[in-house]
Write a protein that holds these residues in place. Structure first.
Motif, PDB file in Angstrom:
ATOM      1  N   GLY A   1       0.801  -1.215   0.000  1.00 58.04           N
ATOM      2  CA  GLY A   1       0.000   0.000   0.000  1.00 58.04           C
ATOM      3  C   GLY A   1       0.830   1.260   0.000  1.00 58.04           C
ATOM      4  N   GLU A   2       0.179   2.363  -0.341  1.00 58.58           N
ATOM      5  CA  GLU A   2       0.875   3.648  -0.434  1.00 58.58           C
ATOM      6  C   GLU A   2       1.386   4.118   0.928  1.00 58.58           C
ATOM      7  N   THR A   3       0.705   3.740   2.007  1.00 58.73           N
ATOM      8  CA  THR A   3       1.085   4.208   3.331  1.00 58.73           C
ATOM      9  C   THR A   3       2.532   3.881   3.668  1.00 58.73           C
ATOM     10  N   LEU A   4       2.990   2.714   3.286  1.00 59.43           N
ATOM     11  CA  LEU A   4       4.372   2.312   3.568  1.00 59.43           C
ATOM     12  C   LEU A   4       5.355   3.256   2.900  1.00 59.43           C
ATOM     13  N   GLU A   5       5.138   3.549   1.639  1.00 58.48           N
ATOM     14  CA  GLU A   5       6.060   4.432   0.922  1.00 58.48           C
ATOM     15  C   GLU A   5       6.058   5.839   1.538  1.00 58.48           C
ATOM     16  N   GLN A   6       4.891   6.301   1.968  1.00 60.48           N
ATOM     17  CA  GLN A   6       4.800   7.615   2.600  1.00 60.48           C
ATOM     18  C   GLN A   6       5.566   7.634   3.922  1.00 60.48           C
ATOM     19  N   THR A   7       5.506   6.543   4.667  1.00 57.73           N
ATOM     20  CA  THR A   7       6.238   6.451   5.933  1.00 57.73           C
ATOM     21  C   THR A   7       7.743   6.469   5.685  1.00 57.73           C
TER      22      THR A   7
END
Length: 267
Positions: free
Chosen positions: A23-29
Motif C-alpha cells: 500500500g501507499e502508506t508504507l512508501e509515505q512512511t
C-alpha cells in the motif's frame, strides 16, 4: 499477452510480470523517515523485522535467529540503508527495493566470508566424507549466489516493465500500441532509438512531452531532419523510448540497447 507484445516490440524475450504492490502508506512512511522523522524510521525497522528475518532465511535456506545470527544483523543494517536510499521515482515499491538491498549485502557478506574457501582445488575432491560435505556446502553457496543474482536481475526488469506500463497510461499508450508501431527492421529500430534518446536529452522538448503528454512533432521533425510522416507513424513508440531513456528505467535502458551508443544526444 503483455510478454508477447514486449517481445514483438523490442525483438527480444522478456521475463513474466508478477508484481507485489504494498500500500501507499508504507512508501509515505519511508519518505517521512528520510525527511528526519526518527520515530517513523524506528517503527519501520521494528514492524518489518519479520520481513527481514524471512528474507534472510530464504536466502540462507535455514532458520535465522535474530538474536544470534550475524546474517540478521547485516540484513537489519541493509533495511535501514534501504530506507535512506529508496526513491519512488525508480519504479519499484519499497519492500521490493529493500529485499534487493538486503540480498546484495548478504551476497557481499558471503563472498567476503567465503572468499578464501570458495576456491575448490582438485585435490579437495579427494577428501574424507566430512570434507566432502563441507565442500558441497561451499559449492552450493556459490551456485546459489549466482542463481539468486540472475533471479534478482529478472525481477528488476519485471518491476521496471510494470512501472513503465503505468507511466505509458498517462500518455494513452499501451503495449499493444507499441507492438503495432514497432519498426520491422533493425536499422529502423536503431534510428528510432536514437531519436527517442535525443528527445529525452533535449530538455525543452522533453519538458513539452511531460507537460502536455504529447509528442512535440513539429519541433522533433525540425531537430531530427525527418518527415512528419515518420514521426507520426511511430509516435507512441518514440514516447516510450524517450521515457526509458530519461533515466528512470536503468535495466530497460540496457535491455533495449539505449546505453550502447555513447553519450546522450550523440548522433
Amino acid at each position: 499477452m503483455l510478454l508477447l507484445l514486449w517481445e514483438k516490440w523490442f525483438g527480444r524475450s522478456s521475463p513474466s510480470v508478477s508484481i507485489d504492490s504494498p500500500g501507499e502508506t508504507l512508501e509515505q512512511t519511508v519518505i517521512a523517515a528520510q525527511q528526519g522523522d526518527a520515530q517513523a524510521r524506528d517503527d519501520l525497522i521494528r514492524q518489518y523485522q519479520p520481513f527481514i528475518a524471512k528474507t534472510v532465511s530464504r536466502f540462507c535456506k535455514r532458520y535465522i535467529d535474530p538474536s544470534r545470527d550475524d546474517e540478521f544483523s547485516i540484513a537489519l543494517s541493509a533495511f535501514d540503508e534501504a530506507i535512506a536510499r529508496y526513491s519512488p521515482d525508480a519504479g519499484s515499491r519499497f519492500l521490493g527495493f529493500a529485499e534487493k538491498v538486503i540480498v546484495r549485502r548478504l551476497i557481499d557478506y558471503v563472498r567476503k566470508d567465503q572468499r578464501h574457501r570458495l576456491a575448490v582445488p582438485y585435490s579437495a575432491l579427494q577428501g574424507d566424507d566430512e570434507d566432502q560435505g563441507s565442500l558441497l556446502t561451499r559449492v552450493e553457496i556459490r551456485e546459489a549466489v549466482t542463481v539468486y543474482e540472475k533471479e534478482r536481475l529478472a525481477e528488476d526488469r519485471r518491476d521496471e516493465i510494470a512501472a513503465l506500463t503505468e507511466a505509458l497510461k498517462l500518455y494513452g499508450v499501451s503495449f499493444g500500441d507499441l507492438a503495432i508501431q514497432s519498426p520491422k527492421h533493425q536499422d529502423s529500430r536503431e534510428t528510432l532509438l536514437g531519436i527517442g534518446r535525443r528527445l529525452a536529452a533535449n530538455a525543452a522538448l522533453f519538458e513539452t512531452l511531460r507537460q502536455k503528454r504529447q509528442l512535440p512533432v513539429k519541433e522533433l521533425c525540425e531537430a531530427e531532419k525527418v518527415s512528419r510522416k515518420t514521426i507520426e507513424r511511430h509516435r507512441k513508440y518514440l514516447i516510450a523510448v524517450a521515457l526509458i531513456a530519461d533515466g528512470g528505467y536503468p535495466f530497460l535502458r540496457d535491455y533495449i540497447g539505449l546505453s550502447q551508443s555513447g553519450k546522450e544526444g550523440e548522433r
